[in-house]
Design an enzyme around this catalytic site. Structure first.
Site, PDB file in Angstrom:
ATOM      1  CG  ASP A  16      -1.926   1.284   1.391  1.00 23.87           C
ATOM      2  OD1 ASP A  16      -2.408   1.771   0.379  1.00 23.87           O
ATOM      3  OD2 ASP A  16      -1.595   2.176   2.352  1.00 23.87           O
ATOM      4  CG  ASP A  18      -1.523   7.367   0.149  1.00 27.68           C
ATOM      5  OD1 ASP A  18      -0.811   7.750  -0.450  1.00 27.68           O
ATOM      6  OD2 ASP A  18      -2.513   8.335   0.044  1.00 27.68           O
ATOM      7  CG  ASP A 224      -2.247   2.450   6.461  1.00 26.15           C
ATOM      8  OD1 ASP A 224      -2.451   2.256   5.166  1.00 26.15           O
ATOM      9  OD2 ASP A 224      -2.907   2.955   6.823  1.00 26.15           O
TER      10      ASP A 224
END
Length: 285
Positions: A16, A18, A224
């Site tokens: 991922d 961001d 996250d």
């Protein structure tokens, strides 16, 4: 950084962006630079797997120095450079300088669904397509250039939810009934189809293994947020990177999982510096 490398093992790093490789607030990846360089010296692919658009990811990859495949818009499509694999990937088409494997309908399909709910949920959300570049900058903290790139979506439609969590669940249920598959990201509710970061990861890993049958391919996913769950569940190893703003995603799996202590690129580096030597180094005889 790593010693006694064996050439018949290769981890594929699916990350991922961001809040994971990029800091949630500053979008910086400085803390991950030494680890990125070490992985590149071993020719270990670092593959963005993100809700971002292809325009955004291509620019980020140039800044970071990545040259391999990319997975965009929550698994809607895999884009692959012509020299990444020796043969044409199954089911891919040549488009815009990449092999492209698509898993989702185009953006307008989902915008039409959302439009049908606009009166019922009036004032409770705003869509990316309705937001000005200045508004996107305000909500995301992006620069004008990057906000413009973020607006160039091809597949799903992000929604900035303004109402209550209860009403958001009603909104999600209505869209599910219409055939969409809404996914919560770190900032937005992404309205998309039957695609996911996990499905794209599995396709790319399988294709790599098919073309390199003598190599042991291991997938590592780092994320996250809730929209990372699909890839974290299906990867060989799952890394949950700590977030300064969101609780960690809850996984069904319990094996081969790592929870980092640090946030963003610091946590990204923490996990890979621990994990990669165990995946690529030869065992002592």
């Amino acid at each position: 950084m790593y010693k006694k490398i064996t050439k018949n093992k290769i981890p594929l790093i699916f990350t991922d962006m961001d809040g994971t490789l990029l800091d949630h607030f500053s979008y910086s990846f400085d803390a991950a630079k030494p680890c990125i360089s070490a992985l590149q010296s071993l020719n270990i692919p670092i593959i963005p797997n993100t809700s971002k658009t292809s325009s955004e990811v291509k620019q980020l990859m140039t800044e970071i120095g990545l040259k391999g495949p990319l997975i965009v818009e929550n698994g809607a499509a895999v884009l692959m450079p012509i020299d990444f694999l020796p043969k044409k990937p199954k089911g891919a088409v040549w488009e815009g300088g990449h092999w492209v494997k698509s898993f989702a309908n185009k953006r307008q399909h989902f915008k039409a669904m959302i439009d049908k709910l606009s009166k019922e949920f009036d004032g409770e959300f705003e869509t990316f397509s309705s937001m000005s570049i200045n508004r996107i900058m305000e909500v995301t903290g992006l620069s004008q250039e990057n906000a413009t790139l973020a607006s160039t979506r091809e597949f799903g439609e992000p929604v900035n939810w303004l109402g209550s969590e209860e009403r958001r669940e009603e909104f999600i249920n209505r869209l599910n009934a219409m055939g969409a598959k809404p996914v919560l990201g770190g900032r937005f509710l992404h309205i998309c189809g039957n695609c996911s970061k996990g499905r794209a990861l599995k396709w790319l890993t399988s294709e790599y293994q098919r073309q390199f049958p003598e190599t042991k391919v291991t997938s590592v996913a780092l994320g996250d947020g809730p929209n990372d769950i699909a890839m974290l569940e299906v990867a060989d190893y799952a890394v949950i990177v700590a977030s300064p703003v969101n609780p960690p995603p809850i996984l069904q799996r319990t094996n081969r999982t790592i929870n980092t202590q640090h946030h963003g690129p610091e946590g990204w580096t923490e996990a890979l510096e621990y994990l990669i030597p165990r995946l690529v180094e030869k065992e002592e005889s």
